[in-house]
Design a protein around this motif. Structure first.
Motif, PDB file in Angstrom:
ATOM      1  N   ALA A  55      -6.897   3.739   5.551  1.00  0.00           N
ATOM      2  CA  ALA A  55      -6.488   2.437   6.105  1.00  0.00           C
ATOM      3  C   ALA A  55      -7.592   1.846   6.988  1.00  0.00           C
ATOM      4  CB  ALA A  55      -5.174   2.558   6.865  1.00  0.00           C
ATOM      5  N   SER A 127       2.085   2.521  13.415  1.00  0.00           N
ATOM      6  CA  SER A 127       2.180   1.307  12.597  1.00  0.00           C
ATOM      7  C   SER A 127       1.692   0.059  13.327  1.00  0.00           C
ATOM      8  CB  SER A 127       3.614   1.098  12.106  1.00  0.00           C
ATOM      9  OG  SER A 127       4.458   0.776  13.193  1.00  0.00           O
ATOM     10  N   GLU A 128       1.391   0.166  14.598  1.00  0.00           N
ATOM     11  CA  GLU A 128       0.800  -0.974  15.299  1.00  0.00           C
ATOM     12  C   GLU A 128      -0.694  -1.085  15.016  1.00  0.00           C
ATOM     13  OE1 GLU A 128       2.085  -0.313  19.366  1.00  0.00           O
ATOM     14  OE2 GLU A 128       3.716  -1.768  19.058  1.00  0.00           O
ATOM     15  N   SER A 131      -1.188   0.212   8.416  1.00  0.00           N
ATOM     16  CA  SER A 131      -0.042   0.046   7.538  1.00  0.00           C
ATOM     17  C   SER A 131       0.331   1.395   6.936  1.00  0.00           C
ATOM     18  CB  SER A 131      -0.393  -0.944   6.424  1.00  0.00           C
ATOM     19  OG  SER A 131       0.489  -0.804   5.338  1.00  0.00           O
ATOM     20  N   SER A 133       2.122   2.047   4.319  1.00  0.00           N
ATOM     21  CA  SER A 133       1.969   2.088   2.864  1.00  0.00           C
ATOM     22  C   SER A 133       0.513   2.281   2.461  1.00  0.00           C
ATOM     23  CB  SER A 133       2.557   0.829   2.221  1.00  0.00           C
ATOM     24  OG  SER A 133       1.927  -0.326   2.722  1.00  0.00           O
ATOM     25  N   THR A 134      -0.404   1.692   3.199  1.00  0.00           N
ATOM     26  CA  THR A 134      -1.830   1.867   2.907  1.00  0.00           C
ATOM     27  C   THR A 134      -2.231   3.326   3.130  1.00  0.00           C
ATOM     28  OG1 THR A 134      -2.302  -0.406   3.533  1.00  0.00           O
ATOM     29  CG2 THR A 134      -4.173   1.105   3.484  1.00  0.00           C
TER      30      THR A 134
END
Length: 167
Positions: A55, A127-128, A131, A133-134
């Motif tokens: 990511a 997640s801040e 991502s 999903s990445t």
């Protein structure tokens, strides 16, 4: 400038450059604890396949076996050899052929654990910063080195017995 002073200046410049390179590589290792089954040979397969970035976060050195970290500060942590999850009602998602259980109880920090693989791999994701999903896509190749022994199923995948009328 004499040849001797030119050599001294060159040696000094090389010394400064070498020191700078060494200091750049001295970022502190991310302190982690190894999972209970971290010495499983399948974890070694995962670790050697870890990508240099996840990511868009660069890989960091860790101080524990079968672990990985990316970002500065670390936004993605990986532990191989965590307990293999059994049947659960925790949400499960499939990303690039890997089943992951998603725990959002500490959002915005998410915990993903492989399902149907032994040993299990756990990811902790901020997640801040990145991502989820990445991250799951970027790590799918490394995690896929552990063969799947099962998969997530949902209510739609279960065949319920039907009652048959008795004569």
């Amino acid at each position: 400038m004499t040849l001797r002073s030119a050599r001294i200046r060159l040696a000094a410049a090389l010394s400064v450059a070498a020191t700078s390179i060494l200091l750049t590589g001295c970022a502190a290792a991310v302190p982690l604890q190894p999972a209970a089954d971290a010495n499983n040979p399948a974890c070694a397969d995962v670790i050697v396949h870890l990508p240099a970035s996840v990511a868009d976060q660069d890989e960091r050195e860790t101080n524990a076996q079968a672990t990985g970290a990316w970002g500065d500060p670390a936004a993605v942590l990986l532990h191989c050899g965590v307990p293999v999850p059994g049947p659960t009602t925790t949400p499960c998602l499939n990303v690039n052929g890997i089943d992951w259980l998603e725990d959002d109880s500490e959002a915005p920090t998410y915990r993903y654990t492989t399902y149907g693989r032994d040993p299990a791999v756990e990811l902790v994701i901020d997640s801040e910063v990145v991502s989820g999903s990445t991250v799951l896509v970027d790590l799918a190749n490394a995690v896929s080195s552990i063969p799947a022994t099962g998969q997530c199923v949902g209510a739609e995948d279960v065949t319920l017995p039907t009652s048959t009328p008795t004569p």
